[in-house]
Design a protein around this motif. Sequence first.
Motif, PDB file in Angstrom:
ATOM      1  N   VAL A  55       6.269  15.061  -6.104  1.00 38.70           N
ATOM      2  CA  VAL A  55       5.528  15.562  -7.271  1.00 38.70           C
ATOM      3  C   VAL A  55       4.766  16.820  -6.877  1.00 38.70           C
ATOM      4  N   TRP A  56       4.872  17.845  -7.726  1.00 39.87           N
ATOM      5  CA  TRP A  56       4.182  19.113  -7.492  1.00 39.87           C
ATOM      6  C   TRP A  56       3.285  19.449  -8.680  1.00 39.87           C
ATOM      7  N   THR A  57       2.200  20.162  -8.416  1.00 39.67           N
ATOM      8  CA  THR A  57       1.428  20.738  -9.522  1.00 39.67           C
ATOM      9  C   THR A  57       2.139  22.002  -9.988  1.00 39.67           C
ATOM     10  N   GLY A  58       1.800  22.461 -11.189  1.00 39.30           N
ATOM     11  CA  GLY A  58       2.433  23.657 -11.720  1.00 39.30           C
ATOM     12  C   GLY A  58       2.273  24.864 -10.811  1.00 39.30           C
ATOM     13  N   ALA A  59       1.087  25.012 -10.203  1.00 36.20           N
ATOM     14  CA  ALA A  59       0.831  26.154  -9.323  1.00 36.20           C
ATOM     15  C   ALA A  59       1.771  26.144  -8.125  1.00 36.20           C
ATOM     16  N   ARG A  60       1.963  24.974  -7.514  1.00 38.12           N
ATOM     17  CA  ARG A  60       2.867  24.880  -6.362  1.00 38.12           C
ATOM     18  C   ARG A  60       4.330  24.944  -6.795  1.00 38.12           C
ATOM     19  N   ALA A  61       4.636  24.410  -7.966  1.00 39.43           N
ATOM     20  CA  ALA A  61       6.008  24.480  -8.486  1.00 39.43           C
ATOM     21  C   ALA A  61       6.416  25.929  -8.711  1.00 39.43           C
ATOM     22  N   LYS A  86       0.856  -1.182   0.000  1.00 35.68           N
ATOM     23  CA  LYS A  86       0.000   0.000   0.000  1.00 35.68           C
ATOM     24  C   LYS A  86       0.897   1.237   0.000  1.00 35.68           C
ATOM     25  N   MET A  87       0.300   2.390  -0.167  1.00 35.59           N
ATOM     26  CA  MET A  87       1.068   3.628  -0.214  1.00 35.59           C
ATOM     27  C   MET A  87       1.827   3.866   1.090  1.00 35.59           C
ATOM     28  N   THR A  88       3.054   4.371   0.969  1.00 33.68           N
ATOM     29  CA  THR A  88       3.760   4.852   2.148  1.00 33.68           C
ATOM     30  C   THR A  88       3.104   6.165   2.570  1.00 33.68           C
ATOM     31  N   GLU A  89       3.348   6.579   3.805  1.00 32.79           N
ATOM     32  CA  GLU A  89       2.751   7.823   4.292  1.00 32.79           C
ATOM     33  C   GLU A  89       3.240   9.022   3.476  1.00 32.79           C
ATOM     34  N   ALA A  90       4.528   8.987   3.078  1.00 35.81           N
ATOM     35  CA  ALA A  90       5.068  10.090   2.280  1.00 35.81           C
ATOM     36  C   ALA A  90       4.356  10.185   0.932  1.00 35.81           C
ATOM     37  N   ASN A  91       4.144   9.051   0.298  1.00 35.52           N
ATOM     38  CA  ASN A  91       3.461   9.056  -0.997  1.00 35.52           C
ATOM     39  C   ASN A  91       2.005   9.443  -0.854  1.00 35.52           C
ATOM     40  N   ARG A  92       1.363   8.980   0.215  1.00 38.59           N
ATOM     41  CA  ARG A  92      -0.036   9.345   0.432  1.00 38.59           C
ATOM     42  C   ARG A  92      -0.166  10.855   0.622  1.00 38.59           C
ATOM     43  N   LEU A  93       0.813  11.438   1.332  1.00 41.03           N
ATOM     44  CA  LEU A  93       0.794  12.888   1.554  1.00 41.03           C
ATOM     45  C   LEU A  93       0.930  13.640   0.241  1.00 41.03           C
ATOM     46  N   GLN A  94       1.958  13.297  -0.560  1.00 39.34           N
ATOM     47  CA  GLN A  94       2.172  14.048  -1.802  1.00 39.34           C
ATOM     48  C   GLN A  94       1.021  13.847  -2.776  1.00 39.34           C
ATOM     49  N   THR A  95       0.471  12.627  -2.833  1.00 41.98           N
ATOM     50  CA  THR A  95      -0.641  12.362  -3.742  1.00 41.98           C
ATOM     51  C   THR A  95      -1.877  13.139  -3.321  1.00 41.98           C
ATOM     52  N   SER A  96      -2.117  13.211  -2.002  1.00 42.38           N
ATOM     53  CA  SER A  96      -3.264  13.968  -1.494  1.00 42.38           C
ATOM     54  C   SER A  96      -3.158  15.436  -1.870  1.00 42.38           C
ATOM     55  N   VAL A  97      -1.934  15.957  -1.837  1.00 41.35           N
ATOM     56  CA  VAL A  97      -1.737  17.381  -2.135  1.00 41.35           C
ATOM     57  C   VAL A  97      -1.947  17.667  -3.615  1.00 41.35           C
ATOM     58  N   TRP A  98      -1.226  16.918  -4.505  1.00 39.95           N
ATOM     59  CA  TRP A  98      -1.362  17.259  -5.928  1.00 39.95           C
ATOM     60  C   TRP A  98      -2.739  16.888  -6.473  1.00 39.95           C
ATOM     61  N   LEU A 126       1.811  18.290 -13.804  1.00 44.09           N
ATOM     62  CA  LEU A 126       2.501  17.560 -12.740  1.00 44.09           C
ATOM     63  C   LEU A 126       3.994  17.598 -13.042  1.00 44.09           C
ATOM     64  N   THR A 127       4.771  18.109 -12.093  1.00 44.95           N
ATOM     65  CA  THR A 127       6.193  18.284 -12.341  1.00 44.95           C
ATOM     66  C   THR A 127       6.986  17.988 -11.074  1.00 44.95           C
ATOM     67  N   GLY A 128       8.292  18.299 -11.101  1.00 43.98           N
ATOM     68  CA  GLY A 128       9.147  17.988  -9.960  1.00 43.98           C
ATOM     69  C   GLY A 128       9.582  16.533  -9.986  1.00 43.98           C
ATOM     70  N   GLY A 165      -5.465  16.946  -4.714  1.00 40.93           N
ATOM     71  CA  GLY A 165      -6.329  18.001  -4.198  1.00 40.93           C
ATOM     72  C   GLY A 165      -6.215  19.282  -5.007  1.00 40.93           C
ATOM     73  N   ASP A 166      -5.002  19.575  -5.495  1.00 41.65           N
ATOM     74  CA  ASP A 166      -4.815  20.756  -6.338  1.00 41.65           C
ATOM     75  C   ASP A 166      -5.579  20.627  -7.659  1.00 41.65           C
ATOM     76  N   LEU A 167      -5.520  19.445  -8.265  1.00 40.97           N
ATOM     77  CA  LEU A 167      -6.270  19.226  -9.512  1.00 40.97           C
ATOM     78  C   LEU A 167      -7.770  19.364  -9.266  1.00 40.97           C
ATOM     79  N   TYR A 168      -8.221  18.792  -8.150  1.00 37.81           N
ATOM     80  CA  TYR A 168      -9.641  18.859  -7.813  1.00 37.81           C
ATOM     81  C   TYR A 168     -10.051  20.297  -7.542  1.00 37.81           C
TER      82      TYR A 168
END
Length: 586
Positions: A487-493, A199-211, A402-404, A213-216
């Motif tokens: 991984v970052w979205t363009g807005a956060r990058a 399953k996802m590591t906590e670090a991956n779950r965090l970054q996925t939730s952020v990017w 999606l970048t970074g 969420g940005d798309l949403y």
Amino acid sequence: MRTFFKIFFASLLALIVFTVIGVFILIGFISSATTSELPVVGTKAVLVLDLSVNFKEQAEEDPFGELISSAEANKPSLFDVVRLIGKAKSDSAVKGIYILASDNANGFSSSEELRKAVLDFKKSGKFVIAYGETMTQKAYYVACAAERIYVHPQGGLEWSGFSSNLFFLKGMLEKLQIEPQIFYAGKFKSATEPLRETKMTEANRLQTSVWLGDLYGAFLKAASVARKIDTAVLHQLANEGDIQTAVDAEKYQLVDGLKYDDEIKDEILKKLKKASGTSINFVTINEYAAATTIDDYAGGGKIAIIYAQGDIVSQEGDEEQVSSDVYKNVIRRARLDNTIKAIVLRVNSPGGSALASDVIWREITLARKEKPVVVSMGDVAASGGYYISCNADAVFANETTLTGSIGVFSIVPNFESFLKNKLGITTDRVRTAPYADMGSGDRPLTATEKRFFQSATDSIYHTFKSRVAEGRKKDIVYIDSIAQGRVWTGARALDAGLVDKIGTLQDAVKYAAKLAKIEDDYRLREYPEKKNFLEKIMGNYKRSIKTNLIKDEIGVEQWQLMQQFKQVKQMVGEPQARMPYFLTIH
């Protein structure tokens, strides 16, 4: 012997005759294709934008369709579609746009560019109507740019929020007794998680939730502006599962009405001021591309647009990959061509080979010393895709790019137990040095060999960060804090300093012209260059037939999964700068 020569010469004559006839037939086809008149847009045309069509970075040409002069044979690029919509804005023959919005085959960043183009078109005062029998959220993202949105009375609108799913293979590998032996740098570098986790590591779950969420958030903001509904209300509709039918979509004012196809046509006829039941001059994007020319400046200076779409690979690769062997030469030609005053590198890549990325990075660095180099990021420009982007004079991204993902990993599989216990195969060897068979795959790595691989991975990661620090003019310690494979979205990058501006490919081209001081005096040259007719016949036909046959037999989703397994195979034994490869967004 006389009989033999008689048969031989008769066969030879027949072969010559058939060859000559074949050549004349081919010439006739080519002549017909090249001399046929361009399609005519006609009057009171309605431009059809079908979102189920995947518009790639470069135009797709079907040589067989060209032979029969079919306007639908060639599919324009995303950049062409955006410019064609801009052309239609001032084209008196085009009265409006009809968006077919049941599904959307384009990525979020591509959809963002299409949406912006439609919004700009609306400034002309011409109508834009969107319709889908059942409309997906990604289709709605573009459709909400229309002045009127309709769905089928028995259809509906998907409104359930976004999700990102990952497939994990660790359990399968354990059952097969295959040990992946993974080495990585960056706590967010999640590309290998499917092979080492369940399953996802906590670090991956965090970054996925952020990017995610940005798309949403970008999706809800677009809908909020279009429908004049607060984003909190829109979010609640998804949380409560309130949109289950077409009636629900109309009740909560997400669409303007429920209509059948004939009713949509009647409304368009009213817009055109034509009698009910008469025909509508629908013109597809493909037909419009064939019937018109896109206005580019026709000056002496050229701007090269180099499209880098697909996995980055060291070998020659194919048209769906970014091969360092091909792209280093393409960039070099653009650098040495004195008529090219600036280069725009359009990147739509999740990355790949770290070595191949560095080869391309080097050519970008050399080109930048000679002329301006601007990067435009598409749906994804991450890991190796960011590696080749970081040293440009300016980097453009869309908000939803999606970048970074600045990180590195290596995979060295150990098949010893699988071969022995599952297949009954054993191996033996003779070596002239202790590490002669290191990474052979039929035995586990020793502790020392593991240190070698991890050290190499860490070294490449340090080089990657150094390249970014140099290109972005940042301290390497800071780069490390925003790297780690995240991984970052363009807005956060943009906020993090990984990109310079939010903007489309058009914006990047205009900026490159400004840097080269040729704003009003340039024309575009696209690379890689288009293949000639024979190359297209020999290459596209074989590949498209094979691809379409397999897709039709196993289905699109299974085809995508098979492609992902091929990516795993490519990653074995070579350090990778790549995003997660089992990434799906719903």
